[in-house]
Structures are given as C-alpha cells and as structure tokens.
Design a protein around this motif. Structure first.
Motif, PDB file in Angstrom:
ATOM      1  N   THR A  71       0.821  -1.210   0.000  1.00 19.11           N
ATOM      2  CA  THR A  71       0.000   0.000   0.000  1.00 19.11           C
ATOM      3  C   THR A  71       0.857   1.264   0.000  1.00 19.11           C
ATOM      4  O   THR A  71       0.365   2.338   0.369  1.00 19.11           O
ATOM      5  CB  THR A  71      -0.923   0.005   1.228  1.00 19.11           C
ATOM      6  OG1 THR A  71      -0.121  -0.086   2.421  1.00 19.11           O
ATOM      7  CG2 THR A  71      -1.903  -1.160   1.186  1.00 19.11           C
ATOM      8  N   ASP A  72       2.119   1.131  -0.393  1.00 20.19           N
ATOM      9  CA  ASP A  72       2.985   2.312  -0.394  1.00 20.19           C
ATOM     10  C   ASP A  72       2.685   3.190  -1.603  1.00 20.19           C
ATOM     11  O   ASP A  72       1.827   2.898  -2.433  1.00 20.19           O
ATOM     12  CB  ASP A  72       4.453   1.891  -0.361  1.00 20.19           C
ATOM     13  CG  ASP A  72       4.822   1.007  -1.555  1.00 20.19           C
ATOM     14  OD1 ASP A  72       3.918   0.711  -2.367  1.00 20.19           O
ATOM     15  OD2 ASP A  72       5.990   0.622  -1.677  1.00 20.19           O
ATOM     16  N   GLU A  73       3.428   4.314  -1.702  1.00 20.46           N
ATOM     17  CA  GLU A  73       3.181   5.286  -2.770  1.00 20.46           C
ATOM     18  C   GLU A  73       3.454   4.700  -4.145  1.00 20.46           C
ATOM     19  O   GLU A  73       2.758   5.011  -5.123  1.00 20.46           O
ATOM     20  CB  GLU A  73       4.050   6.534  -2.556  1.00 20.46           C
ATOM     21  CG  GLU A  73       3.604   7.439  -1.418  1.00 20.46           C
ATOM     22  CD  GLU A  73       3.962   6.882  -0.059  1.00 20.46           C
ATOM     23  OE1 GLU A  73       4.686   5.853  -0.012  1.00 20.46           O
ATOM     24  OE2 GLU A  73       3.524   7.451   0.951  1.00 20.46           O
ATOM     25  N   ALA A  75       3.102   1.561  -5.191  1.00 26.17           N
ATOM     26  CA  ALA A  75       1.982   0.712  -5.582  1.00 26.17           C
ATOM     27  C   ALA A  75       0.778   1.553  -5.978  1.00 26.17           C
ATOM     28  O   ALA A  75       0.072   1.250  -6.947  1.00 26.17           O
ATOM     29  CB  ALA A  75       1.619  -0.231  -4.437  1.00 26.17           C
ATOM     30  N   GLU A  76       0.560   2.673  -5.278  1.00 25.82           N
ATOM     31  CA  GLU A  76      -0.561   3.542  -5.604  1.00 25.82           C
ATOM     32  C   GLU A  76      -0.359   4.231  -6.948  1.00 25.82           C
ATOM     33  O   GLU A  76      -1.297   4.343  -7.755  1.00 25.82           O
ATOM     34  CB  GLU A  76      -0.721   4.585  -4.497  1.00 25.82           C
ATOM     35  CG  GLU A  76      -1.968   5.450  -4.658  1.00 25.82           C
ATOM     36  CD  GLU A  76      -2.153   6.392  -3.482  1.00 25.82           C
ATOM     37  OE1 GLU A  76      -3.049   7.251  -3.565  1.00 25.82           O
ATOM     38  OE2 GLU A  76      -1.399   6.270  -2.500  1.00 25.82           O
ATOM     39  N   ILE A  77       0.877   4.682  -7.235  1.00 33.22           N
ATOM     40  CA  ILE A  77       1.172   5.305  -8.532  1.00 33.22           C
ATOM     41  C   ILE A  77       0.959   4.317  -9.665  1.00 33.22           C
ATOM     42  O   ILE A  77       0.365   4.637 -10.698  1.00 33.22           O
ATOM     43  CB  ILE A  77       2.617   5.839  -8.540  1.00 33.22           C
ATOM     44  CG1 ILE A  77       2.736   7.061  -7.627  1.00 33.22           C
ATOM     45  CG2 ILE A  77       3.046   6.209  -9.960  1.00 33.22           C
ATOM     46  CD1 ILE A  77       4.154   7.553  -7.470  1.00 33.22           C
ATOM     47  N   THR A  78       1.450   3.090  -9.488  1.00 40.10           N
ATOM     48  CA  THR A  78       1.307   2.063 -10.522  1.00 40.10           C
ATOM     49  C   THR A  78      -0.159   1.762 -10.805  1.00 40.10           C
ATOM     50  O   THR A  78      -0.587   1.694 -11.967  1.00 40.10           O
ATOM     51  CB  THR A  78       2.032   0.783 -10.092  1.00 40.10           C
ATOM     52  OG1 THR A  78       3.415   1.066  -9.856  1.00 40.10           O
ATOM     53  CG2 THR A  78       1.919  -0.286 -11.165  1.00 40.10           C
ATOM     54  N   THR A  79      -0.940   1.593  -9.746  1.00 38.60           N
ATOM     55  CA  THR A  79      -2.366   1.294  -9.920  1.00 38.60           C
ATOM     56  C   THR A  79      -3.095   2.438 -10.604  1.00 38.60           C
ATOM     57  O   THR A  79      -3.901   2.233 -11.521  1.00 38.60           O
ATOM     58  CB  THR A  79      -3.008   1.010  -8.548  1.00 38.60           C
ATOM     59  OG1 THR A  79      -2.317  -0.075  -7.916  1.00 38.60           O
ATOM     60  CG2 THR A  79      -4.472   0.634  -8.711  1.00 38.60           C
ATOM     61  N   THR A  80      -2.795   3.670 -10.184  1.00 36.98           N
ATOM     62  CA  THR A  80      -3.449   4.843 -10.778  1.00 36.98           C
ATOM     63  C   THR A  80      -3.108   4.976 -12.260  1.00 36.98           C
ATOM     64  O   THR A  80      -3.983   5.258 -13.092  1.00 36.98           O
ATOM     65  CB  THR A  80      -3.026   6.118 -10.032  1.00 36.98           C
ATOM     66  OG1 THR A  80      -3.337   5.986  -8.647  1.00 36.98           O
ATOM     67  CG2 THR A  80      -3.736   7.337 -10.604  1.00 36.98           C
TER      68      THR A  80
END
Length: 321
Positions: A71-73, A75-80
C-alpha cells in the motif's frame, strides 16, 4: 621566563593538520559515493516505472506497468497509471470505431445523392432551371464529400496514429512523385524542385514513417501553394542539416495576414483574403498532425501579396542511430 622552540611538536601539528584535511576530503568522497549508491537503490523502482512508461505509446496502449504489492506510494502510482491507461484505451477504441462507422454511414448517402442527381440530369425532359438546380446539388455534394474525407482523415490521424507498421521513405523520391501527380492533376501549376547538396548517405534522406500520410501532408501544402498563388511558379527546396531533412515550399501568392497566422492550423479556419478561392480549411491542420506524428515541425513565414514560405523539418533515419 623560559623560552624554547619545539620543532618536533610543530612537525607533529603540521602532520596532524594534513591528516585532518586529507581525511576531511576522503570522508566527503566516501559519504558522496555511499549516498549515491543508496539513492540509486531508493529511486530504482521509479526509474523502472519511467522506462516502462516511455515504452507505452498510442500504438501499444495495451501495455501496463508491472503490478506491485503493498500500500505504499509506488503501488498507488502504478495502480493509478494502469487505471488511466484502461480509460485511454477504451476512449481510443471508441473513437476508432466511431470513425470507421462514420466513414461508411456518411459517405454512402452522399454518393446516393450525387448518383441520383446525375441520373436525373441525364433525362432530356427536365427544364433548364431544374438542370441548374441538380448541377448545384451535385457540386455541393462533392464539396461535402471532400469535407467529410478531410475530417475523417484528420480524426483518424489523431485517433490511432495509423495501425500500419512504419517504413523507410526516401524524401527526394516522394517529392518527385508529388510533382509528377501535381503535373497531371493541375498542369497549370509550375513546380520547380531543387535538391541542394544531398548527402551520399541514404539514411540522411530517409524518414521512418507512413509514406501515404507524408505524401498527403506535403501534397496539401503544395496544392495550397499553387492555388493561392494563381499558378505562379512554386519552388520546393530539399536539403539536410544535422541529421534532419528540411523541405521548403515557397510561393508568390496572396500570403496570410500577420494577425491571422496563429489561426491557420485550426480546422475550418480560412484567412480573410481567401474568399475568391475554394477550400475547406482542413488541409493545413491535417498536414500539421501528420508531420507531428513523424516527430517533425512546420514553420510558416508569410507576407500579404508577397507569398508564403513553409518549412517542414523531419528527423532522418540517421538521427535515430
């Protein structure tokens, strides 16, 4: 009072000073290299993401960034970013399907209108006034067909950037083909080709791209030059510079008002001094999109009643080596 010199002590202090200075610089270098290694390790995932993003273009929107757990940044950038690519791919597919359907749905009725009007004109029983009306219908239908074709080409160039693989295109040969076609279609237009100091290396004259699109773009520019100069001589210069290909199209036509130059690449825009010339305002916008598709640029220098100089700059195959 007792006074004495201590040479050995001074020598030890001087040595200590040198050791401290050398140690200080060595410690700075050590800290620098250790920090560099740690920063590379920390930003390595970002570098991988940037490299992968640079590989994704309009031609391969199906590609995605590798998924990351957690849930780090990162992983969030990749998902977005992957979600954004999903939306873009859906939008591109929708636009491409619309263009394909519109091409058929719009052209078919216009062809029927033209065909029926021509068939009616062939009847000898119609009065002359009716024949004139039918002639206007046919003429306007042809204009509408040209507008639709230009718009569809404009939209298709923006939508899918051509699904065909790129090929090697010799620009000198392409310009000679354009001259040959122009001489046949518009014999009143006098085209003068000039090849200046062409290089011996073929790659410096070759562009990786789509030949039919490049021919369409340059033909639009040449056709405009002939039309708006009332068939005065049009000069085309081809030369190379710094692994780029430069094509100059110079005419002696009506030119473009200075205050209107910023609008000439907008679809349907026509300069205020072109009322007596037929046109629809889609030729130059289409040419610009095609040139940009090939990572090139268009520059225009113009003056009213003195002519227009259009320069097309394209990167050659040698530029990619």
């Amino acid at each position: 009072m007792v006074y004495a010199k201590d040479p050995s002590g001074f020598r030890e202090l001087a040595m200590l000073q040198k050791i401290l200075i050398i140690g200080f610089f060595i410690s700075i270098l050590v800290v620098y290299f250790i920090g560099k290694v740690f920063s590379q390790q920390i930003f390595k995932p970002f570098s991988q993401i940037i490299k992968k993003v640079q590989e994704i273009t309009a031609d391969n929107l199906h590609l995605r960034l590798p998924g990351r757990k957690g849930t780090d940044e990162l992983a969030e950038i990749t998902t977005t970013f992957n979600d954004m690519l999903d939306r873009l791919e859906t939008a591109f597919d929708t636009q491409s399907n619309f263009i394909s359907n519109a091409s058929h749905e719009l052209r078919t009725p216009i062809s029927i209108i033209s065909g029926e009007a021509e068939l009616a004109m062939g009847s000898g029983e119609l009065p002359e006034s009716h024949k004139q009306s039918l002639s206007v219908i046919i003429s306007e239908a042809d204009k509408l067909q040209e507008i639709i074709s230009g718009l569809l080409y404009l939209a298709k160039t923006s939508a899918d950037k051509s699904k065909q693989p790129k090929e090697r295109v010799r620009m000198d040969q392409l310009l000679m083909n354009i001259k040959k076609i122009t001489d046949q279609v518009n014999p009143g237009c006098e085209l003068r080709l000039t090849f200046e100091d062409l290089p011996e290396e073929e790659d410096e004259l070759t562009v990786m791209g789509y030949e039919h699109l490049l021919q369409l773009a340059l033909s639009n520019i040449v056709t405009n030059a002939c039309k708006y100069s009332d068939n005065k001589p049009v000069r085309i210069h081809l030369k190379t510079s710094n692994k780029h290909i430069l094509i100059n199209v110079l005419d002696e036509g009506i030119g473009i008002p200075e205050q209107e130059k910023k609008y000439i690449f907008e679809p349907f825009f026509r300069a205020s001094n072109t009322h007596f010339y037929e046109g629809h305002g889609v030729g130059l916008p289409l040419a610009l999109k095609i040139i940009r598709l090939h990572r090139g640029t268009i520059d225009i220098r113009t003056q009213v009643n003195s002519g227009t100089d259009i320069t097309v700059l394209l990167p050659s195959v040698a530029n990619h080596k």
